[in-house]
Design an enzyme around this catalytic site. Structure first.
Site, PDB file in Angstrom:
ATOM      1  N   THR A   1      41.583  58.537 -15.294  1.00 48.75           N
ATOM      2  CA  THR A   1      42.891  59.674 -14.441  1.00 48.75           C
ATOM      3  C   THR A   1      43.363  60.316 -13.549  1.00 48.75           C
ATOM      4  O   THR A   1      44.239  60.172 -13.298  1.00 48.75           O
ATOM      5  CB  THR A   1      43.021  60.380 -16.299  1.00 48.75           C
ATOM      6  OG1 THR A   1      43.011  59.219 -16.840  1.00 48.75           O
ATOM      7  CG2 THR A   1      44.056  61.389 -16.061  1.00 48.75           C
TER       8      THR A   1
ATOM      9  N   ASP B   1      40.123  52.132 -14.366  1.00 47.51           N
ATOM     10  CA  ASP B   1      39.862  52.745 -16.193  1.00 47.51           C
ATOM     11  C   ASP B   1      38.702  52.957 -16.297  1.00 47.51           C
ATOM     12  O   ASP B   1      38.112  51.194 -16.035  1.00 47.51           O
ATOM     13  CB  ASP B   1      41.350  52.048 -16.555  1.00 47.51           C
ATOM     14  CG  ASP B   1      41.093  52.975 -17.792  1.00 47.51           C
ATOM     15  OD1 ASP B   1      42.626  53.274 -18.339  1.00 47.51           O
ATOM     16  OD2 ASP B   1      39.544  53.277 -18.951  1.00 47.51           O
TER      17      ASP B   1
ATOM     18  N   THR C   1      28.493  63.205 -24.134  1.00 44.13           N
ATOM     19  CA  THR C   1      29.473  62.536 -24.985  1.00 44.13           C
ATOM     20  C   THR C   1      30.879  62.929 -24.885  1.00 44.13           C
ATOM     21  O   THR C   1      30.971  64.079 -25.167  1.00 44.13           O
ATOM     22  CB  THR C   1      28.872  62.400 -26.558  1.00 44.13           C
ATOM     23  OG1 THR C   1      29.248  60.974 -26.706  1.00 44.13           O
ATOM     24  CG2 THR C   1      28.937  63.335 -27.566  1.00 44.13           C
TER      25      THR C   1
ATOM     26  N   ASP D   1      36.449  58.148 -19.665  1.00 43.33           N
ATOM     27  CA  ASP D   1      36.533  57.324 -21.844  1.00 43.33           C
ATOM     28  C   ASP D   1      34.498  57.028 -21.817  1.00 43.33           C
ATOM     29  O   ASP D   1      33.946  57.139 -22.150  1.00 43.33           O
ATOM     30  CB  ASP D   1      36.941  56.073 -21.673  1.00 43.33           C
ATOM     31  CG  ASP D   1      38.788  56.171 -21.803  1.00 43.33           C
ATOM     32  OD1 ASP D   1      38.697  58.032 -22.274  1.00 43.33           O
ATOM     33  OD2 ASP D   1      39.865  55.354 -21.775  1.00 43.33           O
TER      34      ASP D   1
HETATM   35  N1  ASP Z   1      40.981  55.153 -19.767  1.00 44.59           N
HETATM   36  C1  ASP Z   1      40.708  56.676 -18.236  1.00 44.59           C
HETATM   37  C2  ASP Z   1      39.521  56.206 -18.256  1.00 44.59           C
HETATM   38  O1  ASP Z   1      38.619  56.434 -18.493  1.00 44.59           O
HETATM   39  C3  ASP Z   1      40.673  58.129 -19.193  1.00 44.59           C
HETATM   40  C4  ASP Z   1      40.698  59.013 -18.221  1.00 44.59           C
HETATM   41  O2  ASP Z   1      40.228  59.118 -17.198  1.00 44.59           O
HETATM   42  O3  ASP Z   1      40.215  60.658 -18.854  1.00 44.59           O
HETATM   43  O4  ASP Z   1      39.467  55.303 -16.988  1.00 44.59           O
END
Ligand code: ASP
Length: 339
Positions: free
Chosen positions: A12, A56, A164, A89
């Site tokens: 993100t 991602d 975590t 994630d």
């Molecule tokens: N879906 C994103 C990822 O893990 C969420 C984030 O970056 O916090 O790449």
């Protein structure tokens, strides 16, 4: 001036909204850095490298972990610390995996990311990135203050293989239920020296591993014989993470115990990890776990699920015997388990 290498993998932190679909997608590293002019004010030299296609983190695979570890290994002498920009994630999986890939680490490898993209007004990305760089560069008497793989997120620094992701929305996305924080960021950075790993003075070693012949069984009341039977009969399966209740407990139904015995007789390792985030597996404390000790289920104590999965992948990729792997699963390799 200390030198820091930033490795941009995606997440993100570096995403923009697609004009048509409004979904978040990754953009390139230069655009990301141009959003943080403050980076030039930091008293360290910064170089950066990026995945050809930022991803991602839900798309992260074991070969991506190895790729990051290889970049750190190849650039180890040139830099004093490393910052890995990563989606939140699966950040805890990558951090755990890196801790096993990089044996005898003496320099900081700090993973960070954000819940809101860097271009958004209320973003958490700037503080996370700037402080992660400061932590990676922090030294005392010419030695790194945090010579281990860690996650920095929303004012706290966690040991990577103890953290975590526990909240999908809150800026405070991570917890470390069974190990105290390594540092807190307030007006100043407060390092907790006693919680930080002490290097052993040996030369950095890159462990390459990619054995992912494992499966997870998350128990629930009513789980059927067919489900367990199918999983233990997956061809080539080497290990199962058994997610149990409370302090490592499970049903005492005979069919269940017999299927576990069948798996263990086929040389499949069964690692008992609790569904509870905090506390430890203690086989034999209750009658509902005493069979486990007798049949050879391995108690994973207070390891996170992420550490358990990546540690299994690492150990299964070595030439250790099943008995040796079972022993190491219960002992700390990189501070991932309480002895
Ligand atoms: N879906 C994103 C990822 O893990 C969420 C984030 O970056 O916090 O790449």
């Amino acid at each position: 001036m200390n030198s820091i290498l930033i490795i941009y993998t995606g997440g993100t932190i570096g995403m923009v909204r697609d004009e048509n679909t409004n979904a978040l997608k990754a953009f390139d590293f230069d655009s990301l850095i141009s959003e943080i002019p403050e980076i030039k004010k930091l008293k360290c030299k910064i170089e950066a490298t990026s995945f050809d296609e930022p991803i991602d983190s839900s798309n992260m695979q074991p070969n991506n972990w190895l790729n990051i570890a290889q970049i750190i290994y190849d650039n180890y002498e040139k830099h004093d610390g490393f910052v890995v920009l990563h989606g939140s994630d699966t950040m805890a999986y990558t951090a755990s995996a890196l801790s096993f890939h990089l044996e005898n680490l003496e320099k900081p490898v700090i993973l960070t990311g954000s819940q809101l993209p860097i271009g958004e007004v209320r973003t958490d990305a700037k503080e996370n990135l700037l402080t992660a760089i400061e932590i990676a560069a922090a030294q005392k008497n010419g030695k790194a203050i945090v010579p281990e793989v860690a996650i920095y997120f929303e004012y706290d620094l966690y040991r990577g293989n103890r953290a975590t992701k526990s909240d999908a929305e809150d800026f405070e996305a991570f917890t470390s239920p069974n190990y105290p924080v390594l540092a807190e960021a307030g007006v100043s950075l407060k390092f907790k020296k006693n919680n930080i790993y002490q290097p052993n003075g040996k030369k950095l070693k890159l462990n390459q591993f990619s054995n992912n012949h494992i499966a997870t069984i998350k128990l629930y009341p009513g789980i059927t014989e067919e489900v367990i039977f199918s999983i233990i009969n997956i061809p080539g399966l080497k290990a199962i993470v058994l997610e149990t209740f409370g302090a490592g407990n499970a049903s005492t139904q005979l069919w269940f115990i017999n299927l576990l015995i069948e798996a263990i007789n086929k040389d499949i390792i069964i690692l008992n990890i609790s569904q509870c985030e905090g506390g430890s597996v203690d086989q034999g404390k209750y009658e509902t776990s005493s069979a486990f000790n007798k049949i050879g289920v391995v108690g994973g104590k207070d390891m996170t699920y992420e550490a358990a999965v990546t540690k299994l992948m690492y150990l299964l990729g070595t030439d250790l015997s099943t008995a040796e792997i079972k022993e190491w699963l219960q002992k700390p390799l990189r501070g991932e388990i309480t002895e």
